[in-house]
Design a protein around this motif. Structure first.
Motif, mmCIF file in Angstrom:
data_model
loop_
_atom_site.group_PDB
_atom_site.id
_atom_site.type_symbol
_atom_site.label_atom_id
_atom_site.label_comp_id
_atom_site.label_asym_id
_atom_site.label_seq_id
_atom_site.Cartn_x
_atom_site.Cartn_y
_atom_site.Cartn_z
ATOM 1 N N PHE A 1 0.813 -1.224 0.000
ATOM 2 C CA PHE A 1 0.000 0.000 0.000
ATOM 3 C C PHE A 1 0.847 1.275 0.000
ATOM 4 N N GLY B 1 -5.898 11.892 -3.751
ATOM 5 C CA GLY B 1 -6.098 10.477 -3.470
ATOM 6 C C GLY B 1 -7.561 10.098 -3.435
ATOM 7 N N TYR C 1 -7.832 3.485 4.641
ATOM 8 C CA TYR C 1 -6.377 3.598 4.726
ATOM 9 C C TYR C 1 -5.943 4.306 6.009
ATOM 10 N N ARG D 1 -0.403 4.173 -2.371
ATOM 11 C CA ARG D 1 -1.695 4.715 -1.976
ATOM 12 C C ARG D 1 -1.614 5.479 -0.648
ATOM 13 N N LEU E 1 -9.603 6.391 -3.897
ATOM 14 C CA LEU E 1 -9.101 5.710 -2.710
ATOM 15 C C LEU E 1 -10.020 5.971 -1.516
#
Length: 263
Positions: A144, A158, A168, A147, A163
């Motif tokens: 990851f 993002g 995240y 990202r 995303l």
């Protein structure tokens, strides 16, 4: 060389790699207060591990995960500022941890080692746990990386790219919780944040790219833990404070040396 010194060195190096890499995201995302808050919750995790019989690491991990999820959920509601939410949870969890330890810990509980670390308590099982977390965090960061970096440096771009910012953010907070769960025995509850902040702050002065900053942060962290561990053994002082002093020396030196591009 004594076995406990080898175990302490292996543990310190493993933790320095984890904290050095994740600490860069803490600096970039300006989440120093979050790392401080979740480290305070570690004392409650220690208490839970003692009460439940699950052990130190599982207690730390469970409390850290719950703490992270609650913070993320409350931040989404936006009825309080982030620092207010973190302050509330930090002091409540720290106080609960102290009270529970007083109730279940008994006279043999070494509070000093919990607060500032104790290299003599490192066992072979602790080494296995630390390097298992190291492998897991390394895999997650490698998968990851792009990202997480995009959401960290340009969150709007993002999110526009599709995303899931919440997912995240939760992933990163859980990785911090993992880091805290393996760091208590080396630097203690009160000093964990120093491993997450000072190495990347030192590396940032010389790094030309995010990847270079991560690598330099890991190197700084490893040098500091070796210096601190050596000083702790030689002068017979607490390991955690010795490591933080070493980190402080390296940081001050970085401010004296010629600067490069700052990331």
């Amino acid at each position: 060389m004594e076995d406990f010194i080898i175990r302490a060195a292996l543990a310190a190096i493993g933790i320095s790699i984890i904290a050095g890499s994740l600490g860069c995201f803490v600096i970039w995302k300006r989440m120093s207060y979050f790392s401080e808050s979740i480290s305070h919750s570690a004392l409650l995790g220690v208490s839970l591990g003692l009460v439940s019989g699950l052990g130190l690491h599982f207690g730390l991990l469970i409390v850290g995960a719950i703490f992270s999820i609650l913070i993320v959920v409350l931040q989404q509601r936006q009825f309080l500022s982030n620092d207010a939410i973190l302050g509330i949870f930090s002091h409540i969890s720290l106080s609960l941890g102290i009270v529970l330890l007083a109730l279940v810990g008994g006279a043999n509980t070494d509070y000093f080692s919990l607060l500032f670390g104790d290299i003599l308590s490192i066992s072979n099982q602790d080494i296995i746990w630390i390097y298992a977390i190291l492998v897991l965090v390394s895999i997650l960061l490698s998968i990851f990386w792009q990202r997480l970096l995009l959401l960290t440096l340009n969150e709007e771009l993002g999110v526009a790219s599709g995303l899931n910012r919440l997912a995240y953010q939760l992933l990163f907070m859980l990785m911090i919780a993992l880091t805290v769960s393996v760091s208590v025995q080396i630097v203690g509850v009160l000093l964990i944040t120093s491993l997450l902040i000072i190495p990347p702050a030192t590396a940032r002065v010389f790094a030309r790219s995010p990847a270079q900053m991560v690598l330099l942060s890991i190197v700084v962290s490893m040098i500091a833990v070796v210096m601190g561990l050596s000083g702790s053994i030689y002068y017979d002082v607490a390991t955690g404070p010795a490591i933080v002093i070493a980190l402080g020396i390296l940081f001050l030196l970085s401010q004296i040396l010629p600067k490069r591009n700052i990331i």
